[in-house]
Scaffold this active site. Structure first.
Site, mmCIF file in Angstrom:
data_model
loop_
_atom_site.group_PDB
_atom_site.id
_atom_site.type_symbol
_atom_site.label_atom_id
_atom_site.label_comp_id
_atom_site.label_asym_id
_atom_site.label_seq_id
_atom_site.Cartn_x
_atom_site.Cartn_y
_atom_site.Cartn_z
ATOM 1 N N LYS A 288 0.828 -1.198 0.000
ATOM 2 C CA LYS A 288 0.000 0.000 0.000
ATOM 3 C C LYS A 288 0.870 1.259 0.000
ATOM 4 C CE LYS A 288 -3.757 -2.031 2.742
ATOM 5 N NZ LYS A 288 -4.901 -1.772 1.827
ATOM 6 N N ARG B 276 -10.541 -11.291 1.442
ATOM 7 C CA ARG B 276 -11.458 -12.282 0.869
ATOM 8 C C ARG B 276 -10.864 -13.687 0.890
ATOM 9 N NH1 ARG B 276 -11.571 -8.743 -4.407
ATOM 10 N NH2 ARG B 276 -11.249 -7.257 -2.708
#
Length: 484
Positions: free
Chosen positions: A266, A340
């Site tokens: 990130k 996920r």
């Protein structure tokens, strides 16, 4: 934690007195001296106090210091909770305060409900996370220790408040977990803290690295393999209905205790907020704690996947293919789409081990949902209209609002892979929907399922009456309302 007391006894002269008034209503109180009521009316006229929600007027009279809190138009449960939260800052320097509960014009709630919701708001509004300050002066900490609600039947009101107190305890616990820095709240420490909750009657099993390997948590382990911190999965069971062997609901939470993005790292700006990428797990754990404290007559099981997502020589790489617990294969396109993967194995595990037929997962999953809905709503995706509608209704009643977003075959096709059964990200468009489609592939067709994407509502930037700056633990009140 603030002590809430319900009493019909005499209130001492030195204790600050509080009354509430609805917007546009005439100020009056049968519990204050007539001279004080007259003084309040005059001051209200002078300062144009109108009873708007959260506005507070202060005066000094025969009864000592008096606060008048605005309750808004046609006060309801949520507005009263916000009014209670607004009082928290006004009582910062007071050790004890007393609220005179009286019927409110234009309000359909009885005096007990008024007291309960104001007190609940106070419990949430007085929350602070200050354990790591070392140079704060004593006067910088709140003095408030007790708020007395003057009611006619205190024993009954106190008994009926227990569910509110339990829920407030759980929300504060959830916020504590989310506000903890990641160097303290590692997956192992988080799991140990969950295990500690067995003293409430919860049954907690913790799966360590060896057990996760044996149970084929391959997607979850792929996220964890770049970190020195070993992953954990905690299974939390509440058997509130011993006459039934069935589980009424399964809860699954994403618990990424720090999310660097992995190899797909990130940007540095705002990365410190990724300590809260375990909010979904905190919401599930705290929801289970609330059920235990409330002695709820429900059978609910929760599963939370606890990992740290870090870049290293052993980290999972873009292009890698992983075989999930379900047997389906996943091509890793972006290692920052890791939540996920954690949820996929946990969803399959809870269905396989506990045969749940109704399932809710909670996760700070996608920036796409956060950008679409901001911090006003969380996204809900579901394969069952009735479940979605019930959760949306519970959100409206609890103040944790949901907005339904679509899942469809068109979005589902966007996660098809050229090299595996699916890929873990669908592209730049419809990120929330494609993420939900990914999760749906791990939900059996006969299971009713809802996915709550709380990425935009997990933290409060400015501070609200019932939530100071920091973690909100959004979802605990919603799930509790749904189950009740």
């Amino acid at each position: 934690m603030l002590e809430i007391v319900f009493s019909n006894g005499r209130i001492g002269a030195k204790i600050v007195k509080i009354i509430g008034v609805a917007e546009g209503a005439k100020i009056n109180s049968d519990l204050l001296a007539k001279e004080d009521v007259a003084l309040i009316k005059k001051q209200a006229a002078d300062c144009r106090f109108d009873g708007k929600l959260g506005r507070v007027m202060e005066t000094y009279g025969k009864s000592g210091r008096i606060l008048v809190i605005g309750l808004g138009k046609k006060p309801a449960e949520l507005s009263l909770q916000n009014a209670g939260g607004a009082l928290a800052s006004k009582l910062f320097n007071d050790e004890v305060a007393a609220y005179y509960v009286e019927k409110i014009k234009g309000c359909n709630l009885n005096e007990e409900q008024i007291a309960h919701n104001l007190a609940f708001g106070l419990l949430l509004g007085t929350y602070r996370f200050d354990k790591y300050f070392t140079t704060k002066k004593p006067e910088e900490y709140p003095n408030l220790e007790r708020v007395i609600f003057k009611v006619k039947n205190p024993a009954e009101v106190n008994e009926n408040f227990k569910n509110y107190a339990a829920l407030a305890n759980a929300v504060r616990y959830g916020r504590d977990l989310c506000n903890e820095p990641a160097n303290y709240l590692t997956p192992e420490v988080f799991a140990d803290d969950i295990k500690r909750l067995e003293y409430l009657g919860l049954d907690v099993d913790v799966l360590d690295y060896k057990a996760l390997k044996q149970n084929d948590f391959a997607c979850l382990l792929s996220v964890a393999q770049g970190s020195e911190k070993e992953p954990r999965v905690a299974v939390i069971k509440w058997k509130g209905n011993p006459n039934s062997d069935k589980w009424e609901l399964g809860l699954v939470g994403k618990g990424v205790t720090f999310d660097s993005g992995g190899i797909s790292i990130k940007p540095s700006s705002g990365m410190e907020e990724m300590k809260q990428d375990m909010t979904g797990a905190a919401v599930v754990v705290a929801s289970m704690k609330a059920l235990a404290l409330q002695c709820a007559h429900k059978n609910v099981v929760g599963v939370v996947g606890l990992v740290e997502n870090m870049p290293s020589g052993s980290a999972v790489k873009p292009g890698d293919v992983v075989t999930s617990m379900s047997g389906q294969t996943v091509e890793i396109i972006n290692t920052d789409a890791e939540g996920r993967l954690v949820l996929a194995d946990c969803l399959w595990y809870i269905q396989k081990e506990f045969a749940v037929n109704k399932l809710i997962d909670v996760a700070t999953l996608t920036g796409a949902t956060a950008r679409a809905l901001g911090n006003e709503y969380a996204g809900i995706f579901a394969n069952d209209d009735a479940l979605a509608n019930d959760l949306i209704d519970a959100g409206e009643r609890s103040g944790e609002r949901l907005w339904r977003l679509p899942i469809s075959e068109g979005y589902n096709k966007m996660i098809n892979s050229d090299f595996a059964d699916m890929k873990n990200i669908g592209g730049v468009s419809a990120g929330g929907s494609t993420a939900a489609c990914f999760l749906q592939r791990f939900v059996k067709p006969e299971v009713k399922w809802a996915h709550l994407d709380i990425a935009g509502v997990d933290a409060e930037k400015k501070g609200r009456p019932i939530c100071p700056k920091g973690a909100t633990a959004f979802g605990i009140r919603l799930i509790n309302q749904y189950l009740r």
